[in-house]
Design an enzyme around this catalytic site. Structure first.
Site, mmCIF file in Angstrom:
data_model
loop_
_atom_site.group_PDB
_atom_site.id
_atom_site.type_symbol
_atom_site.label_atom_id
_atom_site.label_comp_id
_atom_site.label_asym_id
_atom_site.label_seq_id
_atom_site.Cartn_x
_atom_site.Cartn_y
_atom_site.Cartn_z
ATOM 1 N N GLU A 146 0.706 -1.181 -0.093
ATOM 2 C CA GLU A 146 0.084 -0.100 -0.045
ATOM 3 C C GLU A 146 0.804 1.247 -0.041
ATOM 4 O O GLU A 146 0.861 2.259 -0.634
ATOM 5 C CB GLU A 146 -0.882 0.138 1.192
ATOM 6 N N GLU B 153 -3.820 -10.110 2.471
ATOM 7 C CA GLU B 153 -4.833 -9.919 3.431
ATOM 8 C C GLU B 153 -6.015 -10.860 3.239
ATOM 9 O O GLU B 153 -6.836 -11.136 4.432
ATOM 10 C CB GLU B 153 -5.294 -8.264 3.230
HETATM 11 C C1 LIG Z 1 1.134 8.347 6.356
HETATM 12 C C2 LIG Z 1 -0.350 8.364 6.144
HETATM 13 C C3 LIG Z 1 -0.867 7.138 6.645
HETATM 14 C C4 LIG Z 1 -2.419 6.953 5.864
HETATM 15 C C5 LIG Z 1 -2.773 5.425 6.060
HETATM 16 C C6 LIG Z 1 -2.418 4.706 7.292
HETATM 17 C C7 LIG Z 1 -2.991 3.744 7.347
HETATM 18 C C8 LIG Z 1 -2.557 2.405 8.510
HETATM 19 C C9 LIG Z 1 -1.950 1.479 8.011
HETATM 20 C C10 LIG Z 1 -2.353 0.139 7.309
HETATM 21 C C11 LIG Z 1 -2.989 -0.623 8.143
HETATM 22 C C12 LIG Z 1 -2.690 -2.135 7.852
HETATM 23 C C13 LIG Z 1 -3.650 -2.659 6.786
HETATM 24 C C14 LIG Z 1 -3.146 -3.640 6.004
HETATM 25 O O1 LIG Z 1 -4.038 -3.832 4.719
HETATM 26 C C15 LIG Z 1 -3.119 -5.082 6.586
HETATM 27 C C16 LIG Z 1 -1.881 -5.844 6.648
HETATM 28 O O2 LIG Z 1 -0.752 -5.222 6.127
HETATM 29 S S1 LIG Z 1 -1.903 -7.311 7.351
HETATM 30 C C17 LIG Z 1 -0.323 -7.796 7.357
HETATM 31 C C18 LIG Z 1 0.233 -8.350 6.108
HETATM 32 N N1 LIG Z 1 1.298 -8.813 6.187
HETATM 33 C C19 LIG Z 1 1.726 -10.248 6.070
HETATM 34 O O3 LIG Z 1 1.088 -10.966 6.347
HETATM 35 C C20 LIG Z 1 3.069 -10.577 6.237
HETATM 36 C C21 LIG Z 1 3.598 -11.586 7.390
HETATM 37 N N2 LIG Z 1 5.008 -11.743 7.398
HETATM 38 C C22 LIG Z 1 5.522 -12.718 6.398
HETATM 39 O O4 LIG Z 1 5.029 -13.335 5.905
HETATM 40 C C23 LIG Z 1 7.047 -13.139 6.830
HETATM 41 O O5 LIG Z 1 7.269 -12.593 7.862
HETATM 42 C C24 LIG Z 1 7.950 -12.299 5.824
HETATM 43 C C25 LIG Z 1 7.558 -10.584 5.734
HETATM 44 C C26 LIG Z 1 7.904 -12.876 4.252
HETATM 45 C C27 LIG Z 1 9.358 -12.380 6.357
HETATM 46 O O6 LIG Z 1 9.923 -13.747 6.572
HETATM 47 P P1 LIG Z 1 11.230 -13.997 7.478
HETATM 48 O O7 LIG Z 1 12.369 -13.339 6.761
HETATM 49 O O8 LIG Z 1 11.117 -15.572 7.202
HETATM 50 O O9 LIG Z 1 10.986 -13.390 8.544
HETATM 51 P P2 LIG Z 1 10.012 -14.127 9.877
HETATM 52 O O10 LIG Z 1 8.798 -14.424 9.247
HETATM 53 O O11 LIG Z 1 10.732 -14.989 10.594
HETATM 54 O O12 LIG Z 1 9.719 -12.882 10.838
HETATM 55 C C28 LIG Z 1 10.749 -12.104 11.364
HETATM 56 C C29 LIG Z 1 9.978 -11.591 12.700
HETATM 57 O O13 LIG Z 1 9.218 -10.349 12.099
HETATM 58 C C30 LIG Z 1 7.690 -10.651 12.681
HETATM 59 N N3 LIG Z 1 6.663 -10.026 11.653
HETATM 60 C C31 LIG Z 1 6.880 -10.352 10.481
HETATM 61 N N4 LIG Z 1 5.707 -9.690 9.656
HETATM 62 C C32 LIG Z 1 5.157 -9.332 10.686
HETATM 63 C C33 LIG Z 1 3.975 -8.367 10.665
HETATM 64 N N5 LIG Z 1 3.143 -8.316 9.414
HETATM 65 N N6 LIG Z 1 3.381 -8.241 11.967
HETATM 66 C C34 LIG Z 1 4.006 -8.567 13.014
HETATM 67 N N7 LIG Z 1 5.186 -9.033 13.065
HETATM 68 C C35 LIG Z 1 5.983 -9.644 11.887
HETATM 69 C C36 LIG Z 1 7.760 -12.211 12.662
HETATM 70 O O14 LIG Z 1 6.635 -12.283 13.694
HETATM 71 C C37 LIG Z 1 9.002 -12.439 13.367
HETATM 72 O O15 LIG Z 1 9.216 -11.861 14.702
HETATM 73 P P3 LIG Z 1 9.593 -12.939 16.077
HETATM 74 O O16 LIG Z 1 8.904 -14.307 15.829
HETATM 75 O O17 LIG Z 1 11.247 -13.165 15.473
HETATM 76 O O18 LIG Z 1 9.183 -12.145 17.214
#
Ligand SMILES: CCCCCCCCCCCCC[C@H](O)CC(=O)SCCNC(=O)CCNC(=O)[C@H](O)C(C)(C)COP(=O)(O)OP(=O)(O)OC[C@H]1O[C@@H](n2cnc3c(N)ncnc32)[C@H](O)[C@@H]1OP(=O)(O)O
Length: 263
Positions: A119, A139
């Site tokens: 986004e 999403e």
């Molecule tokens: C300035 C003006 C602003 C105007 C508008 C403002 C609006 C507000 C913002 C918008 C709101 C959100 C709306 C959006 O549509 C909804 C989303 O974005 S939902 C999230 C979607 N994303 C995902 O599903 C991705 C999830 N993550 C992954 O698939 C993988 O982590 C990765 C990104 C492919 C990376 O993989 P790896 O390199 O293997 O790393 P890890 O998976 O081991 O992760 C490392 C570590 O990071 C933590 N983490 C990763 N992604 C997230 C996340 N999205 N949220 C929280 N934490 C995340 C993961 O848990 C690990 O942490 P640990 O377990 O080590 O503590």
């Protein structure tokens, strides 16, 4: 101008290089997942850069080499949106990422660009992707939909068939496919991405700032209707208030498959 005011659980780093401001999402340990304080900082920093006459171009990137931005933080930000509604994320239903800046923004993307990260990307103007970059909207698998103008901007920036596949199927584009469909301008070696983006920014900074900002504003105002963004914001409320959205996020955090029930 150096590091911006850090957020408690994540920060933006802002540095000035000549007429180019470099904004870095600085939460690499969580793949630069956006927290509410980071979104607030992004809003404040872009307004400040828009007002700063010395700044002509902005480069936006993510810290580390694994992700540009992994989207909204599923542990902190998204539950807030589920509990308190989307207005807690952006009170102005017509606001979308980077809508407050008319100066050119160049994105330097390494690794994952997912969800709110995409986004955010859609609000930038020119994009350089590392060969390791990948772009997706997970999403739907979470029982949610993207916001912040995605449904308006994505079909304008890539072919509709690709936009629908990303929105509905969660298709992930690798860097080569992203450049083929026009989501990014060029692909570089991961280690060169920021340098290439800075080179493009320097090129833009040498052009007439009024001309660049006016061209960008004309494109934005003739393609992005406030009513469309308000519609997306309103309909997103239907999704965020569903049990399915809560189930999708819980399943992700509990590392299990979601059981959606259609309500
Ligand atoms: C300035 C003006 C602003 C105007 C508008 C403002 C609006 C507000 C913002 C918008 C709101 C959100 C709306 C959006 O549509 C909804 C989303 O974005 S939902 C999230 C979607 N994303 C995902 O599903 C991705 C999830 N993550 C992954 O698939 C993988 O982590 C990765 C990104 C492919 C990376 O993989 P790896 O390199 O293997 O790393 P890890 O998976 O081991 O992760 C490392 C570590 O990071 C933590 N983490 C990763 N992604 C997230 C996340 N999205 N949220 C929280 N934490 C995340 C993961 O848990 C690990 O942490 P640990 O377990 O080590 O503590």
């Amino acid at each position: 101008m150096t590091r911006g005011e850090g957020a408690a659980d994540g920060r933006l780093d802002v540095r000035l290089d000549g007429h180019v401001a470099v904004v870095t999402l600085d939460r690499p340990e969580k793949r630069n997942a956006l927290t509410l304080p980071m979104v607030a900082a992004l809003r404040e920093v872009t307004a400040r850069l828009q007002a700063e006459s010395a700044v002509r171009v902005v480069v936006l990137t993510g810290a580390g080499d694994k992700a540009f931005c992994a989207g909204g933080d599923l542990r902190t930000m998204i539950p807030v949106a589920l509990d308190a509604g989307r207005d807690t994320l952006n009170p102005d239903p017509t606001e979308r990422f980077l809508s407050g800046i008319t100066k050119p923004v160049v994105a330097a993307v390494r690794g994952a660009c997912f969800g709110a990260g995409l986004e955010l990307l859609l609000g930038t103007d020119l994009r350089v992707a590392g060969s390791d970059a990948r772009f997706g909207l997970p999403e739907a698998a979470l029982g949610m939909i993207p916001g912040d103008g995605t449904h308006i901007r994505l079909p304008q920036q890539v072919p509709m068939a690709v936009a629908k596949s990303m929105l509905l199927r969660g298709e992930v584009l690798d860097a080569q496919r992203a450049v083929e469909v026009g989501l990014v301008n060029e692909v570089a070696a991961p280690e060169d991405v920021l340098d290439v983006a800075m080179s493009i920014a320097a090129e833009l900074a040498a052009k007439g700032p009024i001309a660049l900002q006016t061209s960008k504003e004309i494109v934005t105002r003739t393609t992005e209707s406030a009513a469309d963004f308000a519609l997306e914001h309103a309909l997103n409320g239907r999704v965020l208030s569903s049990q399915d959205a809560r189930e999708g996020v819980a399943a992700f955090l509990e590392k299990r498959d979601p059981q959606f029930r259609g309500h």
